[in-house]
Design a protein around this motif. Structure first.
Motif, mmCIF file in Angstrom:
data_model
loop_
_atom_site.group_PDB
_atom_site.id
_atom_site.type_symbol
_atom_site.label_atom_id
_atom_site.label_comp_id
_atom_site.label_asym_id
_atom_site.label_seq_id
_atom_site.Cartn_x
_atom_site.Cartn_y
_atom_site.Cartn_z
ATOM 1 N N LEU A 93 0.824 -1.211 0.000
ATOM 2 C CA LEU A 93 0.000 0.000 0.000
ATOM 3 C C LEU A 93 0.858 1.261 0.000
ATOM 4 O O LEU A 93 0.427 2.319 -0.466
ATOM 5 N N LEU A 94 2.080 1.154 0.528
ATOM 6 C CA LEU A 94 2.991 2.297 0.586
ATOM 7 C C LEU A 94 3.985 2.295 -0.573
ATOM 8 O O LEU A 94 4.993 3.011 -0.530
ATOM 9 N N SER A 95 3.708 1.484 -1.579
ATOM 10 C CA SER A 95 4.565 1.409 -2.777
ATOM 11 C C SER A 95 5.979 0.979 -2.425
ATOM 12 O O SER A 95 6.960 1.522 -2.932
ATOM 13 N N GLY A 96 6.092 0.009 -1.508
ATOM 14 C CA GLY A 96 7.397 -0.559 -1.204
ATOM 15 C C GLY A 96 7.901 -0.305 0.202
ATOM 16 O O GLY A 96 8.970 -0.791 0.566
ATOM 17 N N GLY A 97 7.175 0.422 1.007
ATOM 18 C CA GLY A 97 7.604 0.709 2.372
ATOM 19 C C GLY A 97 7.490 2.190 2.664
ATOM 20 O O GLY A 97 7.045 2.976 1.821
ATOM 21 N N ILE A 98 7.885 2.590 3.871
ATOM 22 C CA ILE A 98 7.810 4.004 4.241
ATOM 23 C C ILE A 98 9.086 4.707 3.813
ATOM 24 O O ILE A 98 10.192 4.268 4.137
ATOM 25 N N GLN A 99 8.941 5.770 3.055
ATOM 26 C CA GLN A 99 10.101 6.484 2.518
ATOM 27 C C GLN A 99 10.672 7.445 3.546
ATOM 28 O O GLN A 99 9.947 8.099 4.292
ATOM 29 N N ARG A 100 11.987 7.502 3.585
ATOM 30 C CA ARG A 100 12.670 8.420 4.499
ATOM 31 C C ARG A 100 12.153 9.842 4.279
ATOM 32 O O ARG A 100 11.987 10.297 3.148
ATOM 33 N N GLY A 101 11.903 10.535 5.389
ATOM 34 C CA GLY A 101 11.447 11.914 5.295
ATOM 35 C C GLY A 101 9.957 12.067 5.073
ATOM 36 O O GLY A 101 9.469 13.192 4.946
ATOM 37 N N HIS A 102 9.216 10.954 5.040
ATOM 38 C CA HIS A 102 7.767 11.021 4.860
ATOM 39 C C HIS A 102 7.055 10.757 6.189
ATOM 40 O O HIS A 102 7.677 10.400 7.188
ATOM 41 N N ILE A 103 5.747 10.948 6.178
ATOM 42 C CA ILE A 103 4.924 10.805 7.380
ATOM 43 C C ILE A 103 3.880 9.729 7.138
ATOM 44 O O ILE A 103 3.260 9.681 6.073
ATOM 45 N N LEU A 104 3.685 8.862 8.119
ATOM 46 C CA LEU A 104 2.684 7.795 8.046
ATOM 47 C C LEU A 104 1.788 7.876 9.267
ATOM 48 O O LEU A 104 2.264 7.786 10.398
ATOM 49 N N GLU A 105 0.490 8.059 9.043
ATOM 50 C CA GLU A 105 -0.493 7.989 10.123
ATOM 51 C C GLU A 105 -1.216 6.651 10.023
ATOM 52 O O GLU A 105 -1.744 6.295 8.971
ATOM 53 N N ILE A 106 -1.243 5.911 11.135
ATOM 54 C CA ILE A 106 -1.908 4.613 11.197
ATOM 55 C C ILE A 106 -3.080 4.738 12.154
ATOM 56 O O ILE A 106 -2.890 4.990 13.351
ATOM 57 N N SER A 107 -4.297 4.573 11.636
ATOM 58 C CA SER A 107 -5.490 4.705 12.463
ATOM 59 C C SER A 107 -6.217 3.376 12.562
ATOM 60 O O SER A 107 -6.052 2.495 11.715
ATOM 61 N N GLY A 108 -7.033 3.269 13.590
ATOM 62 C CA GLY A 108 -7.838 2.065 13.743
ATOM 63 C C GLY A 108 -8.469 2.003 15.112
ATOM 64 O O GLY A 108 -8.009 2.666 16.050
ATOM 65 N N PRO A 109 -9.539 1.213 15.264
ATOM 66 C CA PRO A 109 -10.176 1.072 16.579
ATOM 67 C C PRO A 109 -9.303 0.272 17.526
ATOM 68 O O PRO A 109 -8.325 -0.359 17.100
ATOM 69 N N PRO A 110 -9.622 0.278 18.822
ATOM 70 C CA PRO A 110 -8.864 -0.529 19.786
ATOM 71 C C PRO A 110 -8.828 -1.994 19.362
ATOM 72 O O PRO A 110 -9.807 -2.538 18.856
ATOM 73 N N GLY A 111 -7.684 -2.621 19.568
ATOM 74 C CA GLY A 111 -7.534 -4.026 19.206
ATOM 75 C C GLY A 111 -6.880 -4.253 17.865
ATOM 76 O O GLY A 111 -6.430 -5.373 17.577
ATOM 77 N N THR A 112 -6.809 -3.222 17.028
ATOM 78 C CA THR A 112 -6.113 -3.363 15.754
ATOM 79 C C THR A 112 -4.614 -3.130 15.985
ATOM 80 O O THR A 112 -4.229 -2.420 16.916
ATOM 81 N N PRO A 113 -3.776 -3.717 15.122
ATOM 82 C CA PRO A 113 -2.323 -3.742 15.415
ATOM 83 C C PRO A 113 -1.572 -2.476 15.032
ATOM 84 O O PRO A 113 -0.505 -2.527 14.414
ATOM 85 N N LYS A 114 -2.101 -1.311 15.406
ATOM 86 C CA LYS A 114 -1.425 -0.046 15.090
ATOM 87 C C LYS A 114 -0.047 0.029 15.739
ATOM 88 O O LYS A 114 0.953 0.347 15.085
ATOM 89 N N GLU A 115 -0.015 -0.269 17.042
ATOM 90 C CA GLU A 115 1.240 -0.154 17.782
ATOM 91 C C GLU A 115 2.250 -1.212 17.352
ATOM 92 O O GLU A 115 3.456 -0.970 17.380
ATOM 93 N N VAL A 116 1.747 -2.376 16.945
ATOM 94 C CA VAL A 116 2.637 -3.431 16.457
ATOM 95 C C VAL A 116 3.368 -2.968 15.204
ATOM 96 O O VAL A 116 4.582 -3.145 15.062
ATOM 97 N N VAL A 117 2.624 -2.348 14.285
ATOM 98 C CA VAL A 117 3.231 -1.853 13.048
ATOM 99 C C VAL A 117 4.251 -0.763 13.364
ATOM 100 O O VAL A 117 5.356 -0.735 12.807
ATOM 101 N N ALA A 118 3.905 0.153 14.281
ATOM 102 C CA ALA A 118 4.837 1.220 14.647
ATOM 103 C C ALA A 118 6.124 0.637 15.234
ATOM 104 O O ALA A 118 7.230 1.077 14.902
ATOM 105 N N ALA A 119 5.988 -0.365 16.107
ATOM 106 C CA ALA A 119 7.173 -0.999 16.706
ATOM 107 C C ALA A 119 8.007 -1.708 15.649
ATOM 108 O O ALA A 119 9.248 -1.715 15.720
ATOM 109 N N ASN A 120 7.367 -2.302 14.658
ATOM 110 C CA ASN A 120 8.100 -2.975 13.589
ATOM 111 C C ASN A 120 8.896 -1.985 12.744
ATOM 112 O O ASN A 120 10.003 -2.294 12.285
ATOM 113 N N ILE A 121 8.343 -0.797 12.543
ATOM 114 C CA ILE A 121 9.069 0.238 11.799
ATOM 115 C C ILE A 121 10.295 0.677 12.601
ATOM 116 O O ILE A 121 11.370 0.925 12.035
#
Length: 322
Positions: A93-121
């Protein structure tokens, strides 16, 4: 030329005001911009206005014989570098990953893996020897759990603990102070290239005695700081966001609980604090406890017109999004 203030350029006052509101302060800030088209989109001005700023802000051409080709190529490659989210679904969805110098907002209701994705980054950046500032407002990702996430990698540098700075921020005044001091903090930590803002919307919820005007002023200041950091220092920023209910009338216009026909879930802070030119906004839309759809709300390419890019996701037993 690079340290000159923007006021030294021969540009209209209205354009100078737009640049200042967006967080640009010096000619050096503009030299990191990719194109006049990008600047026009970021400031919401015409291409001709953007070109009148972009052209005089660029460095004069360097004679070919004096160009350090290897260093120049390496520098260009670093600017365009992308980091994996450790999820093939989100990377696509990000065309290959998060690009240096860009901003990514991850939204979702409680229970979705928002924090997991942030920790993986965080893990992806630390593997590359990059420094990270992790701002936690709700103890969603403690230093211990963040370290556990890092331990899943076999490619950590020996000094990886020195690269991660975990900050607990529990009040709105402390968050405002952090944002105010961010430029100087980055100056004293030159290895930091990733900022995680975990659920900062929590500190701007009701109960803070904030008027709408005050909230908008705070978010506008946040936007200026984030734009400045991403544009001039190539800082990558990841923000996780809770959701709020937005009431719509039958024709799609904003409604109230009395007149509205349906409610939709949207990121709690809206788009106020995010620049449009280099921001990706994605949302988890769960259908079961462990699966659903990840949808792109907006990106530098997709601005909400036409069908939104989306992909199905599933959560593995260890909480990851393959």
């Amino acid at each position: 030329m690079s340290s000159r203030p923007l006021s030294s350029l021969n540009i209209p006052r209205s354009t100078l005001s737009a640049l200042t509101r967006a967080g640009y302060e010096t000619v050096q800030d503009l030299q990191s911009i990719e194109s006049a088209e990008y600047l026009a989109q970021d400031l919401k001005i015409s291409i001709s206005e953007a070109e009148s700023v972009f052209a005089p802000s660029q460095k004069p051409p360097t004679p070919f014989a004096t160009l350090p080709l290897t260093q120049s190529a390496a520098s260009m490659a670093k600017i365009a570098e992308k980091f994996t989210t450790r999820s093939s679904t989100i990377d696509k969805l990000l065309s290959g990953g998060i690009q240096r110098g860009h901003i990514l907002e991850i939204s979702g209701p409680p229970g979705t893996p928002k924090e997991v994705v942030a920790a993986n980054i965080v893990t992806s950046f630390v593997e590359a020897g990059e420094g990270v500032i992790f701002v936690d407002t709700q103890n969603m990702t403690s230093p211990a759990s963040l370290n556990d996430s890092l331990q899943t990698s076999k490619n950590l540098p020996s000094h990886y603990l020195d690269l991660v700075h975990h900050l607990n921020i529990r009040t709105l005044p402390d968050l405002v102070l952090f944002m105010h001091n961010l430029p100087s903090l980055l100056a004293t930590h030159p290895k930091v290239s990733l900022l995680i803002l975990s659920s900062i919307s929590f500190l701007l919820q009701g109960g803070q005695n904030l008027t709408i005007t005050s909230k908008h002023a705070i978010l506008e200041k946040f936007k200026q700081v984030l734009v400045q950091a991403s544009a001039s220092r190539n800082l990558t920023i990841v923000s996780t966001s809770q959701l709020a209910t937005k009431i719509l009338n039958a024709d799609g216009s904003p409604g109230t609980f009395d007149t509205g026909a349906r409610g939709v879930m949207v990121p709690q802070l809206g788009t106020t604090y995010l620049p449009s030119g280099r921001t990706y906004r994605i949302i988890f839309v769960p259908e079961t406890k462990s699966s659903g759809i990840i949808k792109v709300l907006s990106s530098p390419i997709y601005q909400g017109k036409g069908p939104a890019p989306k992909m199905p996701y599933s959560v593995s037993r260890d909480g990851q999004v393959p």
